[in-house]
Design an enzyme around this catalytic site. Sequence first.
Site, PDB file in Angstrom:
ATOM      1  CD  GLU A   1      -0.982   0.648   3.642  1.00 38.34           C
ATOM      2  OE1 GLU A   1      -1.472   1.772   3.438  1.00 38.34           O
ATOM      3  OE2 GLU A   1      -1.071   0.050   4.725  1.00 38.34           O
TER       4      GLU A   1
ATOM      5  CE  LYS B   1      -3.205   2.001  11.494  1.00 39.07           C
ATOM      6  NZ  LYS B   1      -3.144   1.178  10.291  1.00 39.07           N
TER       7      LYS B   1
HETATM    8  N1  PSU Z   1      -0.384   0.360   8.550  1.00 37.93           N
HETATM    9  C1  PSU Z   1       0.645   1.158   8.989  1.00 37.93           C
HETATM   10  N2  PSU Z   1       0.495   2.511   8.794  1.00 37.93           N
HETATM   11  C2  PSU Z   1      -0.601   3.053   8.166  1.00 37.93           C
HETATM   12  C3  PSU Z   1      -1.661   2.207   7.720  1.00 37.93           C
HETATM   13  C4  PSU Z   1      -1.487   0.875   7.935  1.00 37.93           C
HETATM   14  O1  PSU Z   1       1.643   0.668   9.541  1.00 37.93           O
HETATM   15  O2  PSU Z   1      -0.664   4.286   7.999  1.00 37.93           O
HETATM   16  C5  PSU Z   1      -2.877   2.802   7.014  1.00 37.93           C
HETATM   17  C6  PSU Z   1      -3.489   1.780   6.050  1.00 37.93           C
HETATM   18  O3  PSU Z   1      -3.529   2.358   4.776  1.00 37.93           O
HETATM   19  C7  PSU Z   1      -4.883   1.537   6.580  1.00 37.93           C
HETATM   20  C8  PSU Z   1      -5.193   2.889   7.144  1.00 37.93           C
HETATM   21  O4  PSU Z   1      -5.783   1.133   5.578  1.00 37.93           O
HETATM   22  O5  PSU Z   1      -3.977   3.194   7.838  1.00 37.93           O
HETATM   23  C9  PSU Z   1      -6.410   2.862   8.023  1.00 37.93           C
HETATM   24  O6  PSU Z   1      -7.009   4.113   7.985  1.00 37.93           O
HETATM   25  P1  PSU Z   1      -8.475   4.338   8.598  1.00 37.93           P
HETATM   26  O7  PSU Z   1      -8.315   4.044  10.067  1.00 37.93           O
HETATM   27  O8  PSU Z   1      -8.771   5.793   8.331  1.00 37.93           O
HETATM   28  O9  PSU Z   1      -9.414   3.418   7.901  1.00 37.93           O
END
Ligand code: PSU
Length: 315
Positions: free
Chosen positions: A40, A174
């Site tokens: 990504e 996370k």
């Molecule tokens: N994993 C990481 N850092 C990130 C992300 C994932 O180590 O920044 C990103 C991914 O792109 C994931 C996003 O889809 O964070 C999630 O965002 P949200 O909580 O707005 O859906």
Amino acid sequence: IIKFIFYSNSATLASMKSMIHIHEEVRQALREGKPVVALESTIIAHGMPFPENIQMAKEVGAIIRANGAVPATIACMNGKLHIGLDDQQLNLLAESKDVMKVSRRELPYAIAMKKIAATTVSATMIGAEMAGIKIFVTGGIGGVHRGWADSLDISTDLIELAQTNVAVVSAGAKAILDIPATLELLETLGVPVISYRSNRFGAFYSSESNEAVEMRMDHVSEIANFLNTKWALGLKGGALISNPIPKPYEIESNKIDTIIEDAISKSKDYGVKGKKLTPFLLSEIKSITEGRSLEANIQLVKNNARLGAEIAAAM
Ligand code: PSU
Ligand code: MN
């Protein structure tokens, strides 16, 4: 009816092709049936600061190559969804200040409006599936945010895992999230969660959350076999492979938890919400830990890259 299906499908394919650009090296690998790993770009543009982000992107690419697969970072630029980027394009994403963050819903906007946009887990899964890539490596997926009952903030990553046929290698979810609620929703959505060499779900900065995972696998060949079986059965959707952060780099959960709580309370004071929340929390936690969380994040992504390449090769 057959004629209708044939023509509508071919029209879809032709129009889809005009909006996708697959990098030559990736295209050749896919044609020859060689292993390819999708990556990504939100983690580059929004998840980490410059220059650590570009360094991470390059190292992750090198790890995937060293393990016998071709890396394919996905992002939008020039009105196309790019599958595989060159160094110049990676640099652009890492350095630019106004890169859009796109999930499933913003993907057509980014392409139609010719934006420079980084894809989240959901949009990257979509691109990977269109190109025929089965394995995708990230840091940690998005999930159900703490306080979800008030905010209804649930990452669309989870919904994507339920409908798109790509396996995601991640260090659990996370730690800024409500991990038990995230696992509950994954269960409801029928998304398999596999834990690699651990009895517990990974918590991003820490190798273990409090949550047990039933489907533990200790060998890459078992994971490859599991994925082939799922898709051979015609079961739609992806799978989440939880790969714990290596112990030497982890931050103990009791230490990181208070830091996360402080970052969340600051986000409330500042009124940060929606898609800005995750990048805000990651950057807050980085300053509070004086960079230690960033180092952990980089190491866990590298660890995921190794496993992802091995799974792709085994498949
Ligand atoms: N994993 C990481 N850092 C990130 C992300 C994932 O180590 O920044 C990103 C991914 O792109 C994931 C996003 O889809 O964070 C999630 O965002 P949200 O909580 O707005 O859906
Ligand atoms: Mn959200």
